[in-house]
Design an enzyme around this catalytic site. Structure first.
Site, mmCIF file in Angstrom:
data_model
loop_
_atom_site.group_PDB
_atom_site.id
_atom_site.type_symbol
_atom_site.label_atom_id
_atom_site.label_comp_id
_atom_site.label_asym_id
_atom_site.label_seq_id
_atom_site.Cartn_x
_atom_site.Cartn_y
_atom_site.Cartn_z
ATOM 1 N N VAL A 36 0.872 -1.176 0.000
ATOM 2 C CA VAL A 36 0.000 0.000 0.000
ATOM 3 C C VAL A 36 0.911 1.227 0.000
ATOM 4 C CG1 VAL A 36 -1.826 1.236 1.202
ATOM 5 C CG2 VAL A 36 -1.771 -1.264 1.260
ATOM 6 N N ASP A 209 5.285 1.447 2.873
ATOM 7 C CA ASP A 209 4.157 0.522 2.845
ATOM 8 C C ASP A 209 3.268 0.813 4.047
ATOM 9 O OD1 ASP A 209 2.400 -1.605 2.797
ATOM 10 O OD2 ASP A 209 3.931 -3.094 2.288
ATOM 11 N N HIS A 210 2.090 1.354 3.770
ATOM 12 C CA HIS A 210 1.207 1.807 4.845
ATOM 13 C C HIS A 210 0.626 0.634 5.647
ATOM 14 C CE1 HIS A 210 -0.997 4.650 7.081
ATOM 15 N NE2 HIS A 210 -1.359 5.466 6.119
ATOM 16 N N ARG A 211 0.799 -0.573 5.169
ATOM 17 C CA ARG A 211 0.370 -1.722 5.962
ATOM 18 C C ARG A 211 1.236 -1.884 7.208
ATOM 19 N NH1 ARG A 211 0.996 -6.558 1.892
ATOM 20 N NH2 ARG A 211 2.996 -5.461 1.681
#
Length: 236
Positions: A36, A209-211
């Site tokens: 993400v 990575d926004h996860r």
């Protein structure tokens, strides 16, 4: 041409992707499919960084440390303080690493590759400069194996020399972050006395990575990096 006639297209040539380009395409597709992507941007003062470059002596083998080499030193100290970014994410597991194995993007005929400078934090500025130059030259000459690009924990892509001001770098999977560097320009700023002065600024673009990490984490990361770049003469 009538409304129901399509515009003519004359084929100039057809190009099949090289094996290297196919690998790059596959990894970029994987990155966008899995991660993400979010990018945060910040301009930092570059005076300390450029002063450090000017003050650095050439190595014994005649290599003059560059802006990227000093940046790697500051980046390593930043990764020490923000270890969540020195990591990979696979099989729902966020793996943090001790070594700072930084991939530094290099443009070759077949595309963009990222040879890995191993354990950046253990090396002096001169050692980094020599190793990175040697890696870059070998990759440019085609003298490499796939192991040259493996084991990375973070990546840097510098498009500043090509006149790029800002961009959204694509994460190199399974890593969780990549730092983009734009061109240095001189801008008017206000000093503590309220006077307008001209100082050199450098744009930084951090994709993550926004996860795994959040925007506030990325903002703090760039803030720490800016502080280390201000004090970059410590690396000389």
């Amino acid at each position: 041409m009538s409304d129901d006639e399509a515009a003519e297209r004359t084929v100039r040539e057809e190009r099949s992707l090289s094996p290297m380009r196919k690998t790059i395409a596959s990894r970029l597709q994987e990155s966008y499919r899995e991660a993400v992507h979010v990018t945060v941007n910040r301009s930092v003062d570059a005076e300390g960084l450029l002063s450090a470059v000017a003050a650095a002596d050439p190595t014994e083998d005649g290599v003059s440390p560059s802006m990227v080499d000093v940046l790697l030193c500051a980046l390593s100290d930043t990764l020490d303080e923000h270890p969540a970014f020195n990591a990979t994410f696979e099989d729902e597991t966020h793996v943090l690493y001790e070594e700072h194995n930084v991939g530094v993007a290099v443009a070759i005929d077949d595309g963009l590759v990222t040879p890995v400078v191993a354990d950046v934090g253990s090396k002096s500025l001169g050692e980094l400069a020599s190793e990175r130059r040697e890696l870059t030259e070998r990759v440019g000459d085609g003298d490499y194996t796939m192991s040259t690009f493996r084991g990375g924990t973070f990546t840097v892509s510098n498009l500043g020399p090509l006149g790029v001001d800002s961009f959204d770098p694509i994460i190199n999977p399974p890593e969780i972050a990549i730092l983009g560097v734009g061109r240095i320009t001189e801008r008017a700023t206000q000093n503590g006395d309220g006077d307008v002065v001209f100082r050199r600024q450098m744009p930084l673009d951090l994709s993550f990575d926004h996860r795994v990490v959040d925007g506030a984490d990325a903002a703090r990361f760039l803030g720490t990096l800016a502080e280390h770049l201000d004090a970059a003469e410590q690396y000389v």
